[in-house]
Design a protein around this motif. Structure first.
Motif, PDB file in Angstrom:
ATOM      1  N   PRO A 131       0.840  -1.203   0.000  1.00  0.00           N
ATOM      2  CA  PRO A 131       0.000   0.000   0.000  1.00  0.00           C
ATOM      3  C   PRO A 131       0.872   1.249   0.000  1.00  0.00           C
ATOM      4  CG  PRO A 131       0.015  -1.026   2.174  1.00  0.00           C
ATOM      5  CD  PRO A 131       0.763  -1.932   1.256  1.00  0.00           C
ATOM      6  N   ARG A 132       0.374   2.236  -0.682  1.00  0.00           N
ATOM      7  CA  ARG A 132       1.101   3.511  -0.722  1.00  0.00           C
ATOM      8  C   ARG A 132       0.844   4.261   0.569  1.00  0.00           C
ATOM      9  NH1 ARG A 132      -0.751   5.191  -6.775  1.00  0.00           N
ATOM     10  NH2 ARG A 132       0.376   3.542  -7.832  1.00  0.00           N
ATOM     11  N   GLU A 133       1.898   4.797   1.073  1.00  0.00           N
ATOM     12  CA  GLU A 133       1.755   5.564   2.307  1.00  0.00           C
ATOM     13  C   GLU A 133       1.319   6.981   1.955  1.00  0.00           C
ATOM     14  OE1 GLU A 133       4.988   5.382   4.986  1.00  0.00           O
ATOM     15  OE2 GLU A 133       5.341   3.266   4.629  1.00  0.00           O
ATOM     16  N   LYS A 134       0.316   7.441   2.651  1.00  0.00           N
ATOM     17  CA  LYS A 134      -0.183   8.801   2.445  1.00  0.00           C
ATOM     18  C   LYS A 134       0.295   9.658   3.600  1.00  0.00           C
ATOM     19  CE  LYS A 134      -4.351   7.298   0.098  1.00  0.00           C
ATOM     20  NZ  LYS A 134      -5.800   7.307   0.112  1.00  0.00           N
ATOM     21  N   GLU A 135       0.634  10.857   3.272  1.00  0.00           N
ATOM     22  CA  GLU A 135       1.049  11.769   4.327  1.00  0.00           C
ATOM     23  C   GLU A 135      -0.182  12.219   5.095  1.00  0.00           C
ATOM     24  OE1 GLU A 135       3.442  14.982   3.045  1.00  0.00           O
ATOM     25  OE2 GLU A 135       4.733  13.722   1.822  1.00  0.00           O
ATOM     26  N   THR A 136      -0.116  12.116   6.385  1.00  0.00           N
ATOM     27  CA  THR A 136      -1.220  12.518   7.235  1.00  0.00           C
ATOM     28  C   THR A 136      -0.819  13.778   7.972  1.00  0.00           C
ATOM     29  OG1 THR A 136      -1.812  10.211   7.522  1.00  0.00           O
ATOM     30  CG2 THR A 136      -2.760  11.785   9.077  1.00  0.00           C
ATOM     31  N   THR A 137      -1.595  14.808   7.777  1.00  0.00           N
ATOM     32  CA  THR A 137      -1.319  16.064   8.451  1.00  0.00           C
ATOM     33  C   THR A 137      -2.453  16.335   9.415  1.00  0.00           C
ATOM     34  OG1 THR A 137      -0.267  16.868   6.442  1.00  0.00           O
ATOM     35  CG2 THR A 137      -0.845  18.510   8.113  1.00  0.00           C
ATOM     36  N   ILE A 138      -2.095  16.504  10.661  1.00  0.00           N
ATOM     37  CA  ILE A 138      -3.086  16.821  11.672  1.00  0.00           C
ATOM     38  C   ILE A 138      -2.845  18.260  12.091  1.00  0.00           C
ATOM     39  CG2 ILE A 138      -3.958  16.282  13.958  1.00  0.00           C
ATOM     40  CD1 ILE A 138      -3.006  13.424  13.529  1.00  0.00           C
ATOM     41  N   SER A 139      -3.891  19.043  11.984  1.00  0.00           N
ATOM     42  CA  SER A 139      -3.757  20.454  12.317  1.00  0.00           C
ATOM     43  C   SER A 139      -4.769  20.798  13.397  1.00  0.00           C
ATOM     44  CB  SER A 139      -4.029  21.303  11.067  1.00  0.00           C
ATOM     45  OG  SER A 139      -4.067  22.665  11.416  1.00  0.00           O
ATOM     46  N   PHE A 140      -4.315  21.558  14.361  1.00  0.00           N
ATOM     47  CA  PHE A 140      -5.198  22.035  15.415  1.00  0.00           C
ATOM     48  C   PHE A 140      -5.271  23.555  15.367  1.00  0.00           C
ATOM     49  CE2 PHE A 140      -3.555  17.954  16.899  1.00  0.00           C
ATOM     50  CZ  PHE A 140      -4.741  17.298  17.134  1.00  0.00           C
ATOM     51  N   GLY A 141      -5.363  24.085  14.127  1.00  0.00           N
ATOM     52  CA  GLY A 141      -5.399  25.538  13.947  1.00  0.00           C
ATOM     53  C   GLY A 141      -6.734  26.117  14.363  1.00  0.00           C
ATOM     54  N   GLU A 142      -6.921  27.359  13.998  1.00  0.00           N
ATOM     55  CA  GLU A 142      -8.147  28.063  14.357  1.00  0.00           C
ATOM     56  C   GLU A 142      -9.332  27.456  13.623  1.00  0.00           C
ATOM     57  OE1 GLU A 142      -8.700  30.566  16.533  1.00  0.00           O
ATOM     58  OE2 GLU A 142      -6.641  30.197  17.185  1.00  0.00           O
ATOM     59  N   PHE A 143     -10.404  27.237  14.323  1.00  0.00           N
ATOM     60  CA  PHE A 143     -11.602  26.661  13.735  1.00  0.00           C
ATOM     61  C   PHE A 143     -12.280  27.664  12.815  1.00  0.00           C
ATOM     62  CE2 PHE A 143     -14.754  23.506  13.404  1.00  0.00           C
ATOM     63  CZ  PHE A 143     -15.979  24.129  13.371  1.00  0.00           C
TER      64      PHE A 143
END
Length: 172
Positions: free
Chosen positions: A81-93
């Motif tokens: 499986p291809r690895e996907k970059e996962t970006t988790i952001s807790f910026g301003e809603f």
């Protein structure tokens, strides 16, 4: 009393001893015949068991080879499986809300038209309050009240008797 060694006793007992000897001989013959038949049946059962175990071993070997072949085919078909970059952001809603749009309707269905705003009805003069009368006079005739307007086709606004909150009437 009787003497067991006397010739008269021996002659009387000879018949019984002869019958017992014949019985023992027949029993021995039946036992020998049974032993021969049992030996033949044991040989046949051993041969049958040997053939069945060979067949079972062959079937199991075929099944194992088939499973190994299927496993090899599945390994050839598998790709990493291809690895996907996962970006988790807790910026301003609030920043995220600006980029949101209206949801897209499911494919194959027409878009849902917006509900039109109701057209305001013209104001009617209030019906005159009834006056006290002392009978019907000829000059005091009032016209009968106007019937309510017919319902408009299409969707209608929610009324109190709507149970499913859809805004549609199901009784027409």
């Amino acid at each position: 009393m009787f003497d067991e060694t006397s010739p008269e006793t021996r002659q009387a007992l000879a018949l019984y001893e002869d019958a017992i000897a014949q019985y023992d001989a027949r029993t021995a013959a039946i036992g020998e015949e049974f032993a021969r038949e049992l030996a033949v049946a044991d040989k046949a059962a051993a041969q049958r068991d040997k053939e069945q175990s060979e067949q079972l071993a062959e079937i199991l070997a075929n099944e194992k080879a088939e499973q190994q072949q299927q496993a090899a085919q599945q390994q050839n078909q598998w790709t990493a499986p291809r690895e996907k970059e996962t970006t988790i952001s807790f910026g301003e809603f609030d920043d995220e809300q600006k980029s949101w749009s209206t949801p897209t309707p499911p494919m194959g269905l027409p878009p849902i038209p917006p509900i039109p705003e109701p057209i305001p009805e013209p104001l009617r003069p209030a019906a005159p309050e009834p006056m006290m009368t002392f009978g019907q006079l000829e000059d005091d005739e009032t016209p009968p009240p106007a019937p309510p307007p017919p319902p408009k086709p299409g969707r209608r606004r929610l009324q109190e008797d709507d149970e499913d909150m859809s805004g549609q009437t199901w009784m027409s």
